[in-house]
Design an enzyme around this catalytic site. Structure first.
Site, mmCIF file in Angstrom:
data_model
loop_
_atom_site.group_PDB
_atom_site.id
_atom_site.type_symbol
_atom_site.label_atom_id
_atom_site.label_comp_id
_atom_site.label_asym_id
_atom_site.label_seq_id
_atom_site.Cartn_x
_atom_site.Cartn_y
_atom_site.Cartn_z
ATOM 1 N N LYS A 92 -62.581 12.255 53.908
ATOM 2 C CA LYS A 92 -62.733 12.148 55.362
ATOM 3 C C LYS A 92 -62.169 10.811 55.820
ATOM 4 C CE LYS A 92 -65.739 12.784 59.234
ATOM 5 N NZ LYS A 92 -67.031 13.269 59.686
ATOM 6 N N GLY B 155 -68.169 18.416 66.452
ATOM 7 C CA GLY B 155 -69.264 17.470 66.288
ATOM 8 C C GLY B 155 -70.080 17.313 67.547
ATOM 9 N N ASN C 47 -67.019 10.469 52.409
ATOM 10 C CA ASN C 47 -66.986 9.630 53.606
ATOM 11 C C ASN C 47 -66.565 8.232 53.146
ATOM 12 O OD1 ASN C 47 -67.481 8.015 55.777
ATOM 13 N ND2 ASN C 47 -69.577 8.724 56.141
ATOM 14 N N CYS D 57 -66.776 3.108 54.455
ATOM 15 C CA CYS D 57 -67.781 2.181 53.923
ATOM 16 C C CYS D 57 -67.064 1.071 53.161
ATOM 17 C CB CYS D 57 -68.689 2.948 52.967
ATOM 18 S SG CYS D 57 -69.985 1.929 52.248
ATOM 19 N N GLY E 188 -76.307 4.960 61.829
ATOM 20 C CA GLY E 188 -76.424 4.193 60.585
ATOM 21 C C GLY E 188 -76.741 5.022 59.355
ATOM 22 N N GLY F 250 -62.460 15.914 66.414
ATOM 23 C CA GLY F 250 -62.422 14.827 67.389
ATOM 24 C C GLY F 250 -62.368 15.422 68.781
ATOM 25 N N ASN G 275 -62.961 10.496 61.598
ATOM 26 C CA ASN G 275 -64.317 9.982 61.743
ATOM 27 C C ASN G 275 -64.369 9.217 63.066
ATOM 28 O OD1 ASN G 275 -66.986 9.179 61.127
ATOM 29 N ND2 ASN G 275 -66.494 9.063 58.955
HETATM 30 C C1 LIG Z 1 -74.433 11.345 66.013
HETATM 31 C C2 LIG Z 1 -73.314 11.406 65.016
HETATM 32 C C3 LIG Z 1 -73.598 11.316 63.650
HETATM 33 C C4 LIG Z 1 -72.550 11.362 62.721
HETATM 34 N N1 LIG Z 1 -72.864 11.284 61.384
HETATM 35 C C5 LIG Z 1 -71.859 11.346 60.469
HETATM 36 C C6 LIG Z 1 -72.156 11.313 59.079
HETATM 37 O O1 LIG Z 1 -73.322 11.266 58.639
HETATM 38 N N2 LIG Z 1 -71.111 11.352 58.204
HETATM 39 C C7 LIG Z 1 -69.800 11.458 58.621
HETATM 40 O O2 LIG Z 1 -68.896 11.497 57.763
HETATM 41 N N3 LIG Z 1 -69.497 11.523 59.948
HETATM 42 C C8 LIG Z 1 -70.493 11.475 60.866
HETATM 43 N N4 LIG Z 1 -70.186 11.559 62.196
HETATM 44 C C9 LIG Z 1 -68.780 11.723 62.630
HETATM 45 C C10 LIG Z 1 -68.470 13.200 62.920
HETATM 46 O O3 LIG Z 1 -68.625 13.980 61.750
HETATM 47 C C11 LIG Z 1 -67.029 13.363 63.462
HETATM 48 O O4 LIG Z 1 -66.129 12.867 62.499
HETATM 49 C C12 LIG Z 1 -66.785 12.633 64.785
HETATM 50 O O5 LIG Z 1 -67.940 12.635 65.593
HETATM 51 C C13 LIG Z 1 -65.614 13.221 65.586
HETATM 52 O O6 LIG Z 1 -65.874 14.550 65.993
HETATM 53 P P1 LIG Z 1 -66.460 14.920 67.469
HETATM 54 O O7 LIG Z 1 -65.655 14.156 68.457
HETATM 55 O O8 LIG Z 1 -66.324 16.407 67.588
HETATM 56 O O9 LIG Z 1 -67.899 14.482 67.475
HETATM 57 C C14 LIG Z 1 -71.207 11.509 63.156
HETATM 58 C C15 LIG Z 1 -70.947 11.610 64.530
HETATM 59 C C16 LIG Z 1 -71.966 11.576 65.459
HETATM 60 C C17 LIG Z 1 -71.643 11.698 66.917
#
Ligand SMILES: Cc1cc2nc3c(=O)[nH]c(=O)nc-3n(C[C@H](O)[C@H](O)[C@H](O)COP(=O)(O)O)c2cc1C
Length: 299
Positions: free
Chosen positions: A164, A265, A127, A130, A72, A243, A191
């Site tokens: 993004k 991520g 981002n 929203c 969140g 991703g 995302n």
């Molecule tokens: C715990 C967590 C927190 C995240 N917080 C944000 C965030 O604050 N802002 C954002 O744009 N994406 C956020 N993401 C999305 C990641 O930046 C990324 O787009 C997504 O997890 C896909 O990459 P991954 O599969 O390598 O994790 C978050 C993802 C995770 C798992």
């Protein structure tokens, strides 16, 4: 060397927003973190105008191949980000990308103007996952919404603006094309993918405090690959692909599908040095084949 919208980078691996807390890591590892920073640029967690507590717990659900989070977007808000977080992040040995999110064009404009004005900030990531409180539409789910947002913020800075993209819409490629036309400098995707888990003890009730959450990790890798390829088919902008990246092979796949850079991520939770490992493997692969740097613009 490679670059992010003209910002020179030592290698093509970044962190994905919200998955690597550089300030907490500095507290734990001290200056060793600066000497061995795993990413070529640092992308902050999303910053909003006002402080946010984030969602009620539980906030995580582990999947067989990744996780669902409903964190969140807790953060200190813009004012404290600028006075408390930014000076600490400015000590990192890599360019800083600040990720921002607002619930109206005016809110995003205030965020972009404030962060881009700071010399410590190299680029801004928008981002757009929203809803716009004025139109009810997700800012990044509708090409017109995204174009309207870019039109509002583009005049505020000459620094790179990276949009993004959200996978939770009909056509990320159409949104990407709208962002490009309205002046974006780069795109990042994907995302998290909207998902849900049910409480094992309470049939039919959601497990996550936020009800639904965002799926990340290996579970979304194939989705990311398809969406990067589709977006690359529509736009010429630099793309940061992410991703489910866990290995250099996964990073290479995204680059072959059209990404210029990659971000890691969820895998960072298991291995905080994964960025460094993947970058080293990519360099090794390129030395062996001469192929990768051609993809990342070096050859
Ligand atoms: C715990 C967590 C927190 C995240 N917080 C944000 C965030 O604050 N802002 C954002 O744009 N994406 C956020 N993401 C999305 C990641 O930046 C990324 O787009 C997504 O997890 C896909 O990459 P991954 O599969 O390598 O994790 C978050 C993802 C995770 C798992």
């Amino acid at each position: 060397m490679t670059d992010l919208c003209g910002i020179p980078l030592a290698h093509p691996v970044l962190n994905a927003s919200g998955t690597f807390d550089a300030i907490a890591a500095r507290r734990v590892f001290g200056d060793a973190l600066l000497e061995r920073f795993p990413f070529a640029a640092f992308v902050t967690k999303t910053v909003t105008l006002e402080p946010r507590q984030g969602n009620p717990p539980p906030r995580l659900w582990e999947l067989p191949a990744g996780l669902i989070n409903s964190i969140g977007l807790p953060n200190n808000g813009l004012a404290r980000f600028l006075t408390e977080d930014l000076p600490e992040l400015a000590e990192l040995p890599v360019p800083l990308v600040v990720n921002v999110m607002g619930s109206s064009r005016e809110a995003v404009a205030r965020l972009v103007a404030a962060v881009a004005a700071r010399d410590e900030v190299a680029a801004v990531e928008l981002n757009v996952s929203c809803p716009n409180v004025k139109t009810g539409l997700l800012m990044g789910a509708d090409p017109g919404e995204t174009a309207g947002l870019l039109t509002a913020v583009r005049p505020l800075t000459a620094k790179p603006l990276i949009v993004k993209l959200t996978p939770n819409c009909t056509s990320p490629a159409a949104v990407a094309a709208a962002a490009e036309q309205a002046g974006a400098d780069g795109l990042s995707l994907l995302n998290t993918v909207r998902g849900m888990a049910l409480d094992p003890q309470r049939p039919g009730r959601p497990w996550l405090g936020g009800g639904t959450g965002g799926v990340s990790g290996p579970a979304v890798r194939a989705v990311a690959l398809a969406q990067v390829a589709e977006v690359r088919g529509r736009v010429g902008l630099p793309i940061v692909g992410m991703g489910g990246v866990q290995t250099a092979r996964h990073a290479r796949d995204l680059m072959e599908a059209g990404a210029d850079l990659v971000a890691v991520g969820t895998e960072s939770f298991r291995d905080p040095l994964v960025g460094e490992r993947i970058a080293a493997e990519l360099v090794q692969t390129s030395a062996n084949s001469g192929e990768l740097w051609a993809l990342s613009g070096e050859a």
